[in-house]
Write a protein that holds these residues in place. Sequence first.
Motif, PDB file in Angstrom:
ATOM      1  N   ASN A  29       0.816  -1.222   0.000  1.00  0.00           N
ATOM      2  CA  ASN A  29       0.000   0.000   0.000  1.00  0.00           C
ATOM      3  C   ASN A  29       0.850   1.273   0.000  1.00  0.00           C
ATOM      4  O   ASN A  29       0.634   2.201   0.767  1.00  0.00           O
ATOM      5  CB  ASN A  29      -0.954   0.018   1.210  1.00  0.00           C
ATOM      6  N   ARG A  30       1.840   1.256  -0.880  1.00  0.00           N
ATOM      7  CA  ARG A  30       2.685   2.440  -1.021  1.00  0.00           C
ATOM      8  C   ARG A  30       2.918   2.640  -2.523  1.00  0.00           C
ATOM      9  O   ARG A  30       3.939   2.234  -3.076  1.00  0.00           O
ATOM     10  CB  ARG A  30       4.004   2.256  -0.286  1.00  0.00           C
ATOM     11  N   ILE A  31       1.947   3.256  -3.152  1.00  0.00           N
ATOM     12  CA  ILE A  31       2.022   3.460  -4.603  1.00  0.00           C
ATOM     13  C   ILE A  31       2.855   4.712  -4.848  1.00  0.00           C
ATOM     14  O   ILE A  31       2.465   5.823  -4.492  1.00  0.00           O
ATOM     15  CB  ILE A  31       0.615   3.635  -5.219  1.00  0.00           C
ATOM     16  N   GLN A  32       3.994   4.492  -5.448  1.00  0.00           N
ATOM     17  CA  GLN A  32       4.982   5.563  -5.556  1.00  0.00           C
ATOM     18  C   GLN A  32       5.754   5.414  -6.870  1.00  0.00           C
ATOM     19  O   GLN A  32       6.790   4.746  -6.921  1.00  0.00           O
ATOM     20  CB  GLN A  32       5.915   5.398  -4.350  1.00  0.00           C
ATOM     21  N   PRO A  33       5.232   5.978  -7.929  1.00  0.00           N
ATOM     22  CA  PRO A  33       5.896   5.794  -9.228  1.00  0.00           C
ATOM     23  C   PRO A  33       7.352   6.279  -9.194  1.00  0.00           C
ATOM     24  O   PRO A  33       7.655   7.270  -8.524  1.00  0.00           O
ATOM     25  CB  PRO A  33       5.064   6.667 -10.180  1.00  0.00           C
ATOM     26  N   ILE A  34       8.188   5.592  -9.939  1.00  0.00           N
ATOM     27  CA  ILE A  34       9.616   5.940  -9.981  1.00  0.00           C
ATOM     28  C   ILE A  34       9.809   7.405 -10.420  1.00  0.00           C
ATOM     29  O   ILE A  34      10.743   8.078  -9.995  1.00  0.00           O
ATOM     30  CB  ILE A  34      10.400   4.956 -10.887  1.00  0.00           C
ATOM     31  N   GLU A  35       8.874   7.908 -11.231  1.00  0.00           N
ATOM     32  CA  GLU A  35       8.965   9.310 -11.679  1.00  0.00           C
ATOM     33  C   GLU A  35       8.959  10.268 -10.480  1.00  0.00           C
ATOM     34  O   GLU A  35       9.613  11.314 -10.495  1.00  0.00           O
ATOM     35  CB  GLU A  35       7.797   9.695 -12.603  1.00  0.00           C
ATOM     36  N   ASN A  36       8.195   9.903  -9.442  1.00  0.00           N
ATOM     37  CA  ASN A  36       8.151  10.762  -8.254  1.00  0.00           C
ATOM     38  C   ASN A  36       9.494  10.770  -7.521  1.00  0.00           C
ATOM     39  O   ASN A  36       9.949  11.800  -7.028  1.00  0.00           O
ATOM     40  CB  ASN A  36       7.058  10.287  -7.279  1.00  0.00           C
ATOM     41  N   VAL A  37      10.114   9.583  -7.468  1.00  0.00           N
ATOM     42  CA  VAL A  37      11.419   9.482  -6.800  1.00  0.00           C
ATOM     43  C   VAL A  37      12.451  10.292  -7.582  1.00  0.00           C
ATOM     44  O   VAL A  37      13.257  11.035  -7.010  1.00  0.00           O
ATOM     45  CB  VAL A  37      11.860   7.992  -6.707  1.00  0.00           C
TER      46      VAL A  37
END
Length: 458
Positions: free
Chosen positions: A188-196
């Motif tokens: 439950n940690r949806i975090q696209p690589i684009e955000n990183v």
Amino acid sequence: MMPNEIVNPLLVRKYNQPLPRYTSYPTVPFWNEKLETEKWQSLFVGKYAEQNHVNGISLYIHLPFCESLCTYCGCNKKITTNHSVEEEYLLAIEKEWKLYRQLMKQTPVIRELHLGGGTPTFFSANNLKRLITTILKTSIVHPRHEFGIEGHPNNTTREHLKVLYALGFRRISYGVQDNDPEVQRVINRIQPIENVKRATEEARAIGFKSVNFDLIYGLPLQTLESIERTINETIELKPDRIAFYSYAHVPWTSKAQRLFNENDLPDAESKIQLYLKGKELLTNAGYADIGMDHFALPHDELFLARNEGRLHRNFMGYTTQNAGMLLGLGVSSISDTGNAFAQNEKTLHDYYIKINSGELAIRKGYCLSKEDIDFKKYILDISCKGAMIFNDDDLPLLRTYTFPKLSALASDGLVEWDTKGAKLTEQGHYFIRAVCSAFDLYLQRGVQSEKPIFSKAI
Ligand code: SF4
């Protein structure tokens, strides 16, 4: 720099035991002592008078709110999307700081400042500015200060980064954990690589000197292929430091961990393979293994401090600063004067009640004996310098509890030792937790902790 050697998998299996991470000694489960607030205040005042003008102090501020629950999480946090909670919490921290300021006879010299959570970037940039400004306006900033924050890649904005940079922050640590969409779904940690990528590039463009990524191995649905992709994508972004943590499965204390299917967790053997794969990729990419889950590029201050024997370890993990004492503000925060620990109330409700009635929010603590202080130093020396010299006074205890363990560790090639001192071998660097445990008199004496909460080393 340590050679890019292969860790012996047989030893990894043998030493994959539940052990503390040794961010404190004695470790928190053994703090079974009620610490009276008056006693803590007097210990604090004494150490502060001794340390502040010599080494400065470290400040940790716990900011507990998160907008959604990551199911693997073992942190003290409060899940909410209601941002009006920021105001009440900031007011409480300001009151707590004021209570401590009344105990400080000289102006505090802030050497290290760390905002942790929870999600510190849950707070608006303006509120973080208000918090730090309040602290700093009655303090002196040490010339060699280090200010850092834990940022969530999904909600760390350019505004946050600009405000923090202007206040003296140069280190940011992003919780990346895993880039695989399926793993992210189940934790439950949806975090696209684009955000990183965006958060990393913006921090660099603004001037942050050190970007850290936290990664975790042993999460549900992770495979060798998925961890390889995550690590390779990480290497492309070149964070200066990486903490590659073992997932600690403690569903008896972290209820959220009951939300996913245990069958999705990699078994012990697969978890070891995940670790070895990650370590191999990182070291091949030029990262040095600093010890206990931390990797750094050779230009990073953590690497330099390690080579120059300046590394220190406290509740925030490895640090390059060795301030004389650590003051923790906020719910569940821990303070460390060197001769005593104190932990704040663990629920917001209890924390607010105490702070709003004008008292420190101490819940429990521990006063160290001379024996604790001596063995704490051995554990710090082995964690940070890889070597130690024994005090003659400690030889009777060392002979009884530690030397038999050192003999066993030496026969596995992890330490070299005699009655004068001990040092880690190259292979021993990968098993620091096991070596530290030889000096943990509570474990060696079989003292029962309040709760059996240590996770396995791997
Ligand atoms: S892992 Fe971090 S962001 Fe997720 S719930 Fe825990 S503290 Fe909050």
